[in-house]
Scaffold this motif. Structure first.
Motif, PDB file in Angstrom:
ATOM      1  N   ASN A  96       0.854  -1.185   0.000  1.00  0.00           N
ATOM      2  CA  ASN A  96       0.000   0.000   0.000  1.00  0.00           C
ATOM      3  C   ASN A  96       0.895   1.241   0.000  1.00  0.00           C
ATOM      4  O   ASN A  96       1.300   1.709   1.065  1.00  0.00           O
ATOM      5  CB  ASN A  96      -0.916  -0.007   1.230  1.00  0.00           C
ATOM      6  N   PRO A  97       1.225   1.777  -1.183  1.00  0.00           N
ATOM      7  CA  PRO A  97       2.140   2.928  -1.255  1.00  0.00           C
ATOM      8  C   PRO A  97       1.667   4.122  -0.442  1.00  0.00           C
ATOM      9  O   PRO A  97       2.470   4.817   0.180  1.00  0.00           O
ATOM     10  CB  PRO A  97       2.173   3.254  -2.752  1.00  0.00           C
ATOM     11  N   GLY A  98       0.350   4.378  -0.461  1.00  0.00           N
ATOM     12  CA  GLY A  98      -0.172   5.510   0.296  1.00  0.00           C
ATOM     13  C   GLY A  98       0.093   5.370   1.779  1.00  0.00           C
ATOM     14  O   GLY A  98       0.445   6.342   2.460  1.00  0.00           O
ATOM     15  N   TYR A  99      -0.051   4.163   2.289  1.00  0.00           N
ATOM     16  CA  TYR A  99       0.205   3.925   3.711  1.00  0.00           C
ATOM     17  C   TYR A  99       1.692   4.094   4.024  1.00  0.00           C
ATOM     18  O   TYR A  99       2.067   4.627   5.075  1.00  0.00           O
ATOM     19  CB  TYR A  99      -0.251   2.528   4.102  1.00  0.00           C
ATOM     20  N   ALA A 100       2.552   3.642   3.093  1.00  0.00           N
ATOM     21  CA  ALA A 100       3.997   3.792   3.294  1.00  0.00           C
ATOM     22  C   ALA A 100       4.375   5.268   3.381  1.00  0.00           C
ATOM     23  O   ALA A 100       5.180   5.672   4.229  1.00  0.00           O
ATOM     24  CB  ALA A 100       4.753   3.113   2.148  1.00  0.00           C
ATOM     25  N   SER A 146       0.175  13.910   2.968  1.00  0.00           N
ATOM     26  CA  SER A 146       0.881  14.827   2.065  1.00  0.00           C
ATOM     27  C   SER A 146      -0.010  16.010   1.694  1.00  0.00           C
ATOM     28  O   SER A 146       0.461  17.149   1.580  1.00  0.00           O
ATOM     29  CB  SER A 146       1.340  14.084   0.806  1.00  0.00           C
ATOM     30  N   LYS A 147      -1.308  15.762   1.521  1.00  0.00           N
ATOM     31  CA  LYS A 147      -2.225  16.852   1.177  1.00  0.00           C
ATOM     32  C   LYS A 147      -2.307  17.879   2.301  1.00  0.00           C
ATOM     33  O   LYS A 147      -2.349  19.089   2.041  1.00  0.00           O
ATOM     34  CB  LYS A 147      -3.613  16.289   0.880  1.00  0.00           C
ATOM     35  N   GLN A 148      -2.343  17.410   3.543  1.00  0.00           N
ATOM     36  CA  GLN A 148      -2.379  18.338   4.682  1.00  0.00           C
ATOM     37  C   GLN A 148      -1.098  19.159   4.749  1.00  0.00           C
ATOM     38  O   GLN A 148      -1.135  20.362   5.016  1.00  0.00           O
ATOM     39  CB  GLN A 148      -2.585  17.556   5.977  1.00  0.00           C
ATOM     40  N   TRP A 149       0.028  18.479   4.532  1.00  0.00           N
ATOM     41  CA  TRP A 149       1.313  19.182   4.566  1.00  0.00           C
ATOM     42  C   TRP A 149       1.353  20.292   3.526  1.00  0.00           C
ATOM     43  O   TRP A 149       1.769  21.417   3.810  1.00  0.00           O
ATOM     44  CB  TRP A 149       2.452  18.192   4.345  1.00  0.00           C
ATOM     45  N   ILE A 150       0.911  19.979   2.320  1.00  0.00           N
ATOM     46  CA  ILE A 150       0.916  20.963   1.234  1.00  0.00           C
ATOM     47  C   ILE A 150      -0.036  22.116   1.544  1.00  0.00           C
ATOM     48  O   ILE A 150       0.305  23.296   1.366  1.00  0.00           O
ATOM     49  CB  ILE A 150       0.531  20.285  -0.094  1.00  0.00           C
ATOM     50  N   GLY A 163      -6.444  11.293  -9.782  1.00  0.00           N
ATOM     51  CA  GLY A 163      -6.794  10.740 -11.079  1.00  0.00           C
ATOM     52  C   GLY A 163      -5.712   9.880 -11.684  1.00  0.00           C
ATOM     53  O   GLY A 163      -4.721   9.510 -11.041  1.00  0.00           O
ATOM     54  N   LYS A 164      -5.894   9.560 -12.964  1.00  0.00           N
ATOM     55  CA  LYS A 164      -4.962   8.707 -13.684  1.00  0.00           C
ATOM     56  C   LYS A 164      -3.586   9.345 -13.728  1.00  0.00           C
ATOM     57  O   LYS A 164      -3.429  10.511 -14.047  1.00  0.00           O
ATOM     58  CB  LYS A 164      -5.474   8.478 -15.111  1.00  0.00           C
ATOM     59  N   GLY A 165      -2.575   8.554 -13.399  1.00  0.00           N
ATOM     60  CA  GLY A 165      -1.217   9.079 -13.383  1.00  0.00           C
ATOM     61  C   GLY A 165      -0.926   9.915 -12.159  1.00  0.00           C
ATOM     62  O   GLY A 165       0.101  10.569 -12.087  1.00  0.00           O
ATOM     63  N   GLY A 166      -1.851   9.917 -11.193  1.00  0.00           N
ATOM     64  CA  GLY A 166      -1.675  10.737 -10.000  1.00  0.00           C
ATOM     65  C   GLY A 166      -0.850  10.033  -8.941  1.00  0.00           C
ATOM     66  O   GLY A 166      -0.232   9.002  -9.175  1.00  0.00           O
ATOM     67  N   GLY A 167      -0.860  10.615  -7.751  1.00  0.00           N
ATOM     68  CA  GLY A 167      -0.081  10.083  -6.649  1.00  0.00           C
ATOM     69  C   GLY A 167       0.674  11.196  -5.958  1.00  0.00           C
ATOM     70  O   GLY A 167       0.363  12.379  -6.125  1.00  0.00           O
ATOM     71  N   THR A 168       1.665  10.828  -5.180  1.00  0.00           N
ATOM     72  CA  THR A 168       2.492  11.791  -4.457  1.00  0.00           C
ATOM     73  C   THR A 168       3.862  11.852  -5.103  1.00  0.00           C
ATOM     74  O   THR A 168       4.503  10.825  -5.295  1.00  0.00           O
ATOM     75  CB  THR A 168       2.629  11.394  -2.982  1.00  0.00           C
ATOM     76  N   LEU A 169       4.284  13.065  -5.470  1.00  0.00           N
ATOM     77  CA  LEU A 169       5.585  13.275  -6.103  1.00  0.00           C
ATOM     78  C   LEU A 169       6.408  14.223  -5.242  1.00  0.00           C
ATOM     79  O   LEU A 169       5.846  14.986  -4.451  1.00  0.00           O
ATOM     80  CB  LEU A 169       5.417  13.856  -7.507  1.00  0.00           C
ATOM     81  N   ALA A 170       7.725  14.185  -5.425  1.00  0.00           N
ATOM     82  CA  ALA A 170       8.592  15.017  -4.595  1.00  0.00           C
ATOM     83  C   ALA A 170       9.842  15.424  -5.344  1.00  0.00           C
ATOM     84  O   ALA A 170      10.282  14.761  -6.296  1.00  0.00           O
ATOM     85  CB  ALA A 170       8.971  14.270  -3.314  1.00  0.00           C
TER      86      ALA A 170
END
Length: 201
Positions: A96-100, A146-150, A163-170
Motif C-alpha cells: 500500500n504505497p499511500g500507507y507507506a 501529504s495533502k495536509q502538509w501541502i 486521477g490517472k497518473g496521479g499520486g504523491t511526487l517530490a
C-alpha cells in the motif's frame, strides 16, 4: 533489483553528489575545471547516462505527472524532474504505497527535514502552518498526510495529484530521503558516496 528501481537509485545518488560538489565550487574551494572533472567522474561512476535515459523517457510519457508546477518564481527558474513517491514505494515492495508515505510522514525527523527544505527553497513557505502541524502531531489520533502538509504549509517540495497518473511526487532530494527511509541498503550507498567526494572535502 528491477531496471527502473536501479536507474532511479543511480540518478538520485548522482544528483546529490553533484549538488554537494557544486556547493564546493560555489564557495570557491575548487575551480570550474576541477568541478567538470569531478562531474565526469560521477557520471561514469553512477553510469548516469542509462539512468537519465530511463527518467527522461518516463518524463516524456507523463510530463504533467513528473514536472513540478510553476508555483513560485524560484521554482520556475530551476525546474526539476519530480520523482513519484507512490511508484518508488511500489518498487520497494510496499503493498500500500499511500500507507507507506503516511508512515514516513508520521516520523518527526521526516517533518523536520521537509521543514528545513521548504525554508531554504520556498519563499512562500508558511511557518505558522508548520508549527500548527507539529502541535497536532503530538496527539495520537492525528495522522499527517501529504495533502495536509501541502495545504497547511504551502509546500512546493511535495506534490499530490488525483486521477490517472496521479499520486504523491517530490523533489529529488526529498525523494532520496524517502528512499533512505524505505531501504537501509540505499541509505548505506548514499553514505558510501561520501568516499567518492572525499578527495574534494
Amino acid at each position: 533489483m528491477s531496471e527502473d528501481k536501479a536507474a532511479l537509485q543511480k540518478y538520485l545518488s548522482y544528483y546529490i553528489a553533484r549538488k554537494q560538489t557544486k556547493s564546493i565550487l560555489d564557495r570557491g574551494l575548487i575551480s570550474q575545471e576541477e568541478f567538470d572533472r569531478a562531474d565526469q567522474y560521477l557520471r561514469t561512476h553512477y553510469n548516469i547516462d542509462d539512468a537519465e535515459m530511463y527518467l527522461w523517457r518516463a518524463k516524456e510519457e507523463n510530463e504533467e505527472t513528473l514536472e513540478a508546477p510553476a508555483v513560485s518564481e524560484q521554482a520556475t527558474k530551476k525546474p526539476e524532474v519530480y520523482v513519484s513517491l507512490t511508484d518508488t514505494a511500489q518498487r520497494y515492495g510496499a503493498d500500500n504505497p499511500g500507507y507507506a508515505i503516511q508512515s514516513w510522514l508520521r516520523n518527526n525527523g521526516t517533518v523536520e527535514f521537509l521543514h528545513i527544505w521548504e525554508k531554504e527553497n520556498n519563499p512562500n513557505y508558511n511557518l505558522q502552518g508548520y508549527e500548527l502541524l507539529k502541535t497536532k502531531m503530538q496527539t495520537a489520533a492525528f495522522t499527517l498526510t501529504s495533502k495536509q502538509w501541502i495545504k497547511e504549509t504551502e509546500a512546493i517540495g511535495i506534490i499530490s495529484k488525483q486521477g490517472k497518473g496521479g499520486g504523491t511526487l517530490a523533489h529529488p532530494i526529498i525523494a532520496c530521503e524517502f528512499m533512505m527511509w524505505l531501504s537501509p541498503e540505499f541509505r548505506l550507498r548514499v553514505i558510501e558516496m561520501r568516499k567518492v567526494l572525499g578527495w574534494l572535502c
